[in-house]
Structure formats: structure tokens, C-alpha cells
Design an enzyme around this catalytic site. Sequence first.
Site, mmCIF file in Angstrom:
data_model
loop_
_atom_site.group_PDB
_atom_site.id
_atom_site.type_symbol
_atom_site.label_atom_id
_atom_site.label_comp_id
_atom_site.label_asym_id
_atom_site.label_seq_id
_atom_site.Cartn_x
_atom_site.Cartn_y
_atom_site.Cartn_z
ATOM 1 N N GLU A 39 29.105 -6.353 31.944
ATOM 2 C CA GLU A 39 28.388 -6.665 32.127
ATOM 3 C C GLU A 39 28.352 -6.507 33.788
ATOM 4 O O GLU A 39 29.446 -6.210 34.243
ATOM 5 C CB GLU A 39 28.273 -8.654 32.135
ATOM 6 C CG GLU A 39 26.983 -8.692 32.288
ATOM 7 C CD GLU A 39 27.072 -10.984 32.709
ATOM 8 O OE1 GLU A 39 28.110 -10.869 31.525
ATOM 9 O OE2 GLU A 39 27.282 -11.371 33.229
ATOM 10 N N ARG B 150 31.466 -16.680 28.217
ATOM 11 C CA ARG B 150 31.357 -14.926 28.916
ATOM 12 C C ARG B 150 32.397 -14.276 28.402
ATOM 13 O O ARG B 150 32.414 -13.653 27.295
ATOM 14 C CB ARG B 150 33.232 -15.369 29.636
ATOM 15 C CG ARG B 150 33.016 -15.770 31.049
ATOM 16 C CD ARG B 150 32.053 -15.523 32.650
ATOM 17 N NE ARG B 150 32.524 -15.609 33.380
ATOM 18 C CZ ARG B 150 31.390 -16.799 33.664
ATOM 19 N NH1 ARG B 150 30.442 -17.495 31.968
ATOM 20 N NH2 ARG B 150 30.906 -17.605 34.664
ATOM 21 N N HIS C 258 22.457 -13.088 31.060
ATOM 22 C CA HIS C 258 22.869 -13.700 31.571
ATOM 23 C C HIS C 258 22.317 -15.416 32.008
ATOM 24 O O HIS C 258 22.355 -15.285 33.458
ATOM 25 C CB HIS C 258 23.954 -13.233 32.831
ATOM 26 C CG HIS C 258 25.189 -14.330 33.062
ATOM 27 N ND1 HIS C 258 26.766 -13.815 32.887
ATOM 28 C CD2 HIS C 258 25.536 -15.450 32.801
ATOM 29 C CE1 HIS C 258 27.239 -14.768 33.750
ATOM 30 N NE2 HIS C 258 26.578 -15.690 33.278
ATOM 31 N N ARG D 105 32.625 -29.972 28.153
ATOM 32 C CA ARG D 105 31.460 -30.353 28.424
ATOM 33 C C ARG D 105 30.101 -29.632 28.037
ATOM 34 O O ARG D 105 28.701 -30.275 27.349
ATOM 35 C CB ARG D 105 31.000 -30.339 30.364
ATOM 36 C CG ARG D 105 31.436 -31.061 30.839
ATOM 37 C CD ARG D 105 31.620 -30.320 32.655
ATOM 38 N NE ARG D 105 31.964 -29.899 32.907
ATOM 39 C CZ ARG D 105 33.393 -29.669 33.220
ATOM 40 N NH1 ARG D 105 34.327 -30.629 33.870
ATOM 41 N NH2 ARG D 105 33.714 -28.243 33.520
ATOM 42 N N ILE D 106 29.803 -28.457 27.622
ATOM 43 C CA ILE D 106 29.162 -27.656 27.627
ATOM 44 C C ILE D 106 29.144 -27.044 26.390
ATOM 45 O O ILE D 106 27.553 -27.481 24.783
ATOM 46 C CB ILE D 106 28.516 -26.092 27.688
ATOM 47 C CG1 ILE D 106 28.786 -26.183 29.451
ATOM 48 C CG2 ILE D 106 27.985 -25.408 27.163
ATOM 49 C CD1 ILE D 106 28.901 -24.972 30.031
HETATM 50 C C1 DGY Z 1 28.531 -19.929 34.770
HETATM 51 O O1 DGY Z 1 28.408 -21.230 35.984
HETATM 52 O O2 DGY Z 1 29.516 -20.066 34.773
HETATM 53 C C2 DGY Z 1 26.999 -19.186 34.455
HETATM 54 O O3 DGY Z 1 28.262 -18.515 34.096
HETATM 55 C C3 DGY Z 1 26.097 -19.072 35.656
HETATM 56 O O4 DGY Z 1 24.713 -18.361 34.946
#
Ligand code: DGY
Length: 318
Positions: free
Chosen positions: A266, A237, A284, A157-158
Amino acid sequence: MNRPILFITRPLPQPVMDAMPGHYQMLAEPVDRPATAEELRCGFSRADAVICTLADRIDASLLSNTTQLKIVANYAVGYNNIDLSAAAERGIIVTNTPDVLTDATADLTWALLLAVARRVGEGDAWIRTGNWTGWTPTQMLGADITGKTLGIIGMGRIGQAVAQRAAGFRMRILYAGSHVVSSPPGLSWTWQSLDTVLTHSDFLSLHVPLTDTTHHLIGQRELARMKPTAFLINTSRGPVIDEAALLSSLEARTIAGAGLDVYEHEPTISPALCSLSNVVLLPHLGSATLHTRVRMGLICLDNIASALEGRSATNRVN
Ligand code: DGY
């Protein structure tokens, strides 16, 4: 009748807190810092439902110490922080918050891409020193974006939303991923092997979930395949990149720069990374718009209501 107990590990945006159904018993007021191991243990042991964040590690030992827990609603789309099979073994439903954060994360990916290519962070920092003396023909020259090649690793999706935004920049789009995704009308993207995408991209953007397979997907070998003029963008990530290898590449300028929203350890970030001028670093912020974060919270509440009422939770991932 006993009211269901809800444990929230961090305060969510106020509209979400206001939307908490009154018939839930809140375990404790959430505090705005990471929950300690003891707070998590105590919360999980008593709750019927939990809303947790990507910073909370929900492992088998925590899940084995539950008595009435039915659902863990992760306030994120990624759920690498949760041991899914341990939850499934105990019949605990795990849900995430997909879709609603796609656009916000894609927008932020572009913010990083534009910022690192056009040296926005450096320029802003320079102005604030008070030492800028005016325009010159050779000052802070950056890299072109329009007409260049965008490589997407992970066309979910992203990844697709990032690719769609590239249309305005007339970019060639290559992608690597486990399956072929057809491009929408008016846009063309092409599947290639990871190595081909690495070799040909001017901008490489990562959009894979963190799994055993994608851990250190981008390491020394992959970085060495990138063009010395290429930029690496990561809003997925942190551990998808071997950060020590990235640091060496950035220091040696074997790639041109990086835009990072996420980090391998992180929230610890290597001081060496912070000292580099060819990186843009964000804390983030992928999904960090009010509208998006409210929708994420409402999805968590919706999934919890379904699970507690014995209906199927829409965003179940285990
Ligand atoms: C997620 O939803 O996995 C994002 O990293 C949160 O900002």
C-alpha cells in the site's frame, strides 16, 4: 510555562482540528500528503506528543532521535507501523483507537462481501459505459450469500461485529483464532482450525492484526484449500495475504473472487490485480466515516492529555 509541543503528521477531520486544546503549541500545520522522512525526523525530535497515521513508519531510529517525546498516539486501531519495543525502551507511550471503528470497519467488510458476490462494481462500470442494453436472464449472475458459510479469521472486536451482521443472512459462522470466543445470545459461531475454516467457507474474512505470525497467513497453501466458489475479503492489513499468490489464484479462478480494502505494498497496487473483473478494490476505507474518524481523533487527544498530565493513557498498547 512552556506549552507542550504537538506534532500531527496529517490533517485530521476539521472537528478534531477544532478540538485541539489551545494550550498546545502546534509544530507546523499538517499537510495533506505523507510526511517525508525529514519532516518526521524534525517533528519527532521536538515534540512532546505526536499524532501519526498508519502510513507513517515509526521506527527505532526515529524514536531514538527524540528529546521530550512522551506519547505517540496512532490514529488507527492497528499499530504495526510503530516499533513498540523501541518506544517502550525510551519510556514513550504508544496508544491506538480501538472500539470506535469496529462498526464502520465491519460495515465496510460487508460492503465488500456483497459487492464482490453480486458483482456490484462490474455492474456499475458497465452502466457507465453506456453499453447496457437491458435485462437478460443470463446477465451478470453472481453468488448467493444467504445460508452460506462465513469464515472469520481473527474473532476480535471487528471479527465479532462482522459475524453478528451475518445473522440477517442466516449464515453458518466458523472462525479460527488463538482463543475461543463464546457467541452472543441468539447467534452461534464455532471455532475450527484454520484449515477447516479455509476448506468450508464460502466467504472468508480476515480480521487479525499484522504481526510476524500473521504476515502472509494466507498464502499459496491456504488459498489452495479454499473452495473454487469462495470469496476472500480483507479489511485488516495487506501483508496478511501473500498478494502474488492471491493474484495467481484469482487469475486461475481457483477461488471465485476477492474484496480488498488493504494491500501488501500500500498504496502501490499491482496493475494485474486492477485488471481482474472478479475483485472489488477499495482505497483503505475501513474506518472512513466522518463520525468514526472524528471519534478516533478525539481518542488521540484524550490519550495525549492523559500522558502529558501524568495519568495513565486509556488506550496504551506498549
Ligand atoms: C485502522 O485503524 O487500523 C484502520 O485500518 C484505519 O482505517
